[in-house]
Design a protein around this motif. Structure first.
Motif, PDB file in Angstrom:
ATOM      1  N   ALA A 268      46.224  34.773  60.749  1.00  0.00           N
ATOM      2  CA  ALA A 268      45.452  34.896  62.007  1.00  0.00           C
ATOM      3  C   ALA A 268      44.577  35.816  62.384  1.00  0.00           C
ATOM      4  CB  ALA A 268      46.609  34.812  63.035  1.00  0.00           C
ATOM      5  N   ARG A 269      44.969  37.039  61.634  1.00  0.00           N
ATOM      6  CA  ARG A 269      44.051  38.210  61.989  1.00  0.00           C
ATOM      7  C   ARG A 269      42.984  38.116  61.043  1.00  0.00           C
ATOM      8  NH1 ARG A 269      48.828  41.589  62.417  1.00  0.00           N
ATOM      9  NH2 ARG A 269      48.775  41.899  60.068  1.00  0.00           N
ATOM     10  N   ASN A 270      43.173  37.634  59.883  1.00  0.00           N
ATOM     11  CA  ASN A 270      42.105  37.481  59.064  1.00  0.00           C
ATOM     12  C   ASN A 270      40.930  36.253  59.602  1.00  0.00           C
ATOM     13  OD1 ASN A 270      42.774  39.251  57.009  1.00  0.00           O
ATOM     14  ND2 ASN A 270      43.875  37.787  55.845  1.00  0.00           N
ATOM     15  N   LYS A 271      41.575  35.378  60.200  1.00  0.00           N
ATOM     16  CA  LYS A 271      40.727  34.281  60.609  1.00  0.00           C
ATOM     17  C   LYS A 271      39.867  34.670  61.869  1.00  0.00           C
ATOM     18  CE  LYS A 271      41.312  29.806  62.960  1.00  0.00           C
ATOM     19  NZ  LYS A 271      42.211  28.808  63.520  1.00  0.00           N
ATOM     20  N   GLU A 272      40.644  35.504  62.767  1.00  0.00           N
ATOM     21  CA  GLU A 272      39.943  36.203  63.796  1.00  0.00           C
ATOM     22  C   GLU A 272      38.731  37.174  63.239  1.00  0.00           C
ATOM     23  OE1 GLU A 272      41.612  39.805  66.076  1.00  0.00           O
ATOM     24  OE2 GLU A 272      42.570  38.046  67.089  1.00  0.00           O
ATOM     25  N   ARG A 273      38.914  38.002  62.186  1.00  0.00           N
ATOM     26  CA  ARG A 273      37.867  38.729  61.833  1.00  0.00           C
ATOM     27  C   ARG A 273      36.561  38.039  61.310  1.00  0.00           C
ATOM     28  NH1 ARG A 273      42.133  42.236  58.554  1.00  0.00           N
ATOM     29  NH2 ARG A 273      42.951  43.781  60.192  1.00  0.00           N
ATOM     30  N   ARG A 274      36.873  36.689  60.877  1.00  0.00           N
ATOM     31  CA  ARG A 274      35.844  35.963  60.148  1.00  0.00           C
ATOM     32  C   ARG A 274      35.005  35.236  61.275  1.00  0.00           C
ATOM     33  NH1 ARG A 274      39.262  32.211  56.585  1.00  0.00           N
ATOM     34  NH2 ARG A 274      40.932  33.903  56.884  1.00  0.00           N
ATOM     35  N   SER A 275      35.692  35.176  62.563  1.00  0.00           N
ATOM     36  CA  SER A 275      34.964  34.351  63.737  1.00  0.00           C
ATOM     37  C   SER A 275      34.257  35.308  64.483  1.00  0.00           C
ATOM     38  CB  SER A 275      36.079  33.678  64.260  1.00  0.00           C
ATOM     39  OG  SER A 275      37.121  34.444  64.769  1.00  0.00           O
TER      40      SER A 275
END
Length: 86
Positions: free
Chosen positions: A79-86
């Motif tokens: 989820a953190r990685n997804k958040e960083r990509r958005s």
């Protein structure tokens, strides 16, 4: 750029974005019980450091088995990685 401090509402959104069903009242109770670190901004507004919020999440998972903890950690990291990509 990731924020360092989150308001209670932002912290709830952050946790829900990680798949953790936390209510605003739960976070307020945790601050009252001093189980989560918080700071007062302007004397009234409560803010929580993202790092302190992550530590609180990890402390909550200490009660689970190592397998459950690793699974939850993987989900949170994803989820953190997804958040960083958005």
């Amino acid at each position: 750029m990731e924020k360092i401090y989150l308001t209670i509402n932002e912290a709830v959104e952050y946790l829900q974005g990680l798949g953790l069903p936390v209510k605003k009242s739960t976070l307020y109770k945790q601050t009252m019980d001093r189980t989560i670190k918080f700071y007062r901004f302007g004397g009234q507004k409560i803010v929580i450091k993202v790092d302190d919020l992550r530590e609180w999440i990890e402390s909550r998972f200490e009660e689970f088995s190592e397998e459950e903890y690793e699974m939850a950690k993987t989900v949170a990291e994803s989820a953190r990685n997804k958040e960083r990509r958005s």
